[in-house]
Scaffold this motif. Structure first.
Motif, short mmCIF file in Angstrom:
data_model
loop_
_atom_site.label_atom_id
_atom_site.label_comp_id
_atom_site.label_asym_id
_atom_site.label_seq_id
_atom_site.Cartn_x
_atom_site.Cartn_y
_atom_site.Cartn_z
N SER A 80 38.11 50.64 98.33
CA SER A 80 38.21 50.48 99.81
C SER A 80 37.45 51.39 100.49
O SER A 80 37.60 52.74 100.06
N CYS A 81 36.91 51.12 101.71
CA CYS A 81 36.38 52.20 102.65
C CYS A 81 36.73 51.64 104.02
O CYS A 81 36.05 50.94 104.53
N THR A 82 37.70 52.59 104.61
CA THR A 82 38.07 51.97 105.91
C THR A 82 37.11 52.38 106.89
O THR A 82 36.92 53.49 106.78
N MET A 83 36.83 51.63 107.87
CA MET A 83 35.68 51.82 108.86
C MET A 83 36.05 52.71 110.46
O MET A 83 35.45 52.52 111.23
N GLY A 84 37.29 53.24 110.26
CA GLY A 84 37.52 53.69 111.55
C GLY A 84 39.18 54.22 111.43
O GLY A 84 40.01 53.53 110.74
N TRP A 107 34.59 59.49 110.95
CA TRP A 107 33.16 59.36 110.70
C TRP A 107 32.52 60.02 109.60
O TRP A 107 32.01 59.41 108.45
N GLU A 108 32.66 61.37 109.54
CA GLU A 108 31.81 62.23 108.51
C GLU A 108 32.77 61.64 106.96
O GLU A 108 32.14 61.68 105.86
N PHE A 109 34.04 61.53 107.14
CA PHE A 109 34.67 61.07 105.82
C PHE A 109 34.26 59.77 105.39
O PHE A 109 34.01 59.50 104.31
N ILE A 149 38.44 46.32 107.73
CA ILE A 149 38.15 46.23 108.95
C ILE A 149 39.43 46.11 109.66
O ILE A 149 40.01 44.87 109.65
N PHE A 150 40.18 46.90 110.41
CA PHE A 150 41.50 46.80 111.00
C PHE A 150 41.47 46.51 112.51
O PHE A 150 42.37 45.82 113.20
N ASP A 151 40.01 46.74 112.93
CA ASP A 151 39.93 46.33 114.19
C ASP A 151 38.46 45.83 114.61
O ASP A 151 37.59 46.32 113.76
N HIS A 179 35.51 48.37 114.26
CA HIS A 179 35.33 48.94 112.99
C HIS A 179 33.86 48.06 112.43
O HIS A 179 33.20 48.68 111.54
N LEU A 180 33.65 47.05 112.95
CA LEU A 180 32.24 46.30 112.66
C LEU A 180 31.04 46.95 113.12
O LEU A 180 30.30 46.86 112.58
N ALA A 181 31.21 47.29 114.22
CA ALA A 181 30.23 48.21 115.18
C ALA A 181 30.02 49.48 114.34
O ALA A 181 28.85 49.70 114.01
N ALA A 182 30.95 50.23 113.73
CA ALA A 182 30.95 51.34 113.14
C ALA A 182 30.12 51.10 111.52
O ALA A 182 29.62 51.65 111.22
N LEU A 183 30.53 49.82 110.99
CA LEU A 183 29.69 49.58 109.88
C LEU A 183 28.30 49.14 109.82
O LEU A 183 27.33 49.46 109.21
N GLN A 184 28.02 48.50 111.19
CA GLN A 184 26.60 48.35 111.38
C GLN A 184 25.95 49.59 111.40
O GLN A 184 24.84 49.87 110.77
N ARG A 185 26.51 50.70 112.10
CA ARG A 185 26.02 52.01 112.24
C ARG A 185 26.02 52.78 110.87
O ARG A 185 24.66 53.42 110.55
#
Ligand code: KMH
Ligand code: ZN
Length: 275
Positions: free
Chosen positions: A106-110, A123-125, A144-146, A149-155
């Protein structure tokens, strides 16, 4: 295109105590038996948190390796280790989970409020987890908990590239107090945001606690896949504790069949995820 349903079982988690939830699998024997029975029912992925001899959450490297080996030997499930661990786990231990060489992690996005706690994901983690998985051929499941987090994944994907093998798979973890609610409207919004991610991105969804059924139905009707298990749900129905992970997997299989999207076999799941 609608396919069959990838069913992930998350049997243990890090939050429930064995004393309060006796059916929780916490030993390797309990986990292996659960894994075999859930596979026979229709699960194809297992999301794994392990416990120590006192049934407390641990990221002990020896135990992680032993667990991966036992699951590989005893089942054909895709083995996904949690890099989230417990909210108290340090980043170094969470990164070291990858040393146990699972198929997925797993890789939580925020960062997200997590009940009274904070589940910290800098972010660095996240970048570290993503790039180490790329290098080692481990497929991330982006948690994706929020919606942000999807915008963070796109980035992340824009800046650091696709995961190893090229397939992007996300899991919406809904209904955590502090995260996005486990409702149909939220799942539809989340699913629409996937349009900004690479073509072919797949998603599964899990609703924590009482949101579990609403999220399963919404996921099935929007082409999504399912994650179920005692990590997320310990009450089967009002006043009825969950008896086992198998009970939850059997319910998910029944709903998937009703939706005419029967469970994927482990072979089909491997094809879908490129594992
Ligand atoms: N136990 C939660 C703090 C994951 O497995 O990656 C984090 C979690 C997510 O369960
Ligand atoms: Zn987890």
């Amino acid at each position: 295109m609608t396919t069959g349903t990838l069913i992930t079982v998350a049997p243990t988690g890090a939050e429930s105590a064995k004393a309060q939830v006796p059916a929780l699998p916490v030993t390797l024997d309990e986990l292996l038996l659960t894994a075999k029975e859930c596979e026979a029912l229709g699960a194809s992925v297992i999301h794994v948190h392990i416990r120590d001899d006192q049934a407390r959450p641990t990221l002990d490297q020896g135990r992680l390796r032993e667990t991966v080996a036992a699951l590989r030997e005893g089942t054909d499930l895709i083995v996904q280790l949690s890099s989230g661990g417990a909210v108290t786990d340090p980043e170094a231990d969470r990164l070291a989970v990858l040393d146990a060489a699972p198929d997925m992690a797993s890789c939580t996005m925020g960062t997200v409020n997590f009940g009274d706690d904070v589940f910290l994901n800098r972010w660095e983690f996240i970048v570290d987890l993503h790039t180490r998985m790329q290098e080692r051929g481990i497929l991330p499941e982006y948690e994706i908990f929020d919606l942000g987090h999807l915008a963070a994944l796109q980035r992340l994907l824009d800046r650091h590239g696709l995961p190893h093998g090229g397939h992007v798979h996300v899991d919406f973890v809904m209904g955590v107090p502090g995260g996005m609610p486990g409702t149909t409207a939220t799942l539809v919004a989340a699913q629409q945001m996937l349009r900004d991610l690479p073509a072919g991105t797949t998603f599964s969804a899990t609703g924590v606690g009482r949101s579990t059924i609403a999220v399963m139905l919404a996921a099935l009707s929007t082409g999504g896949h399912l994650r179920v298990g005692m990590e997320d749900t310990v009450t089967y129905a009002k006043g009825r504790p969950v008896e086992s992970n198998m009970q939850l997997v059997a319910r998910a299989v029944g709903l998937a069949q009703l939706a005419q999207r029967p469970p994927l076999t482990t072979t089909e799941a491997r094809q879908l995820l490129g594992r």
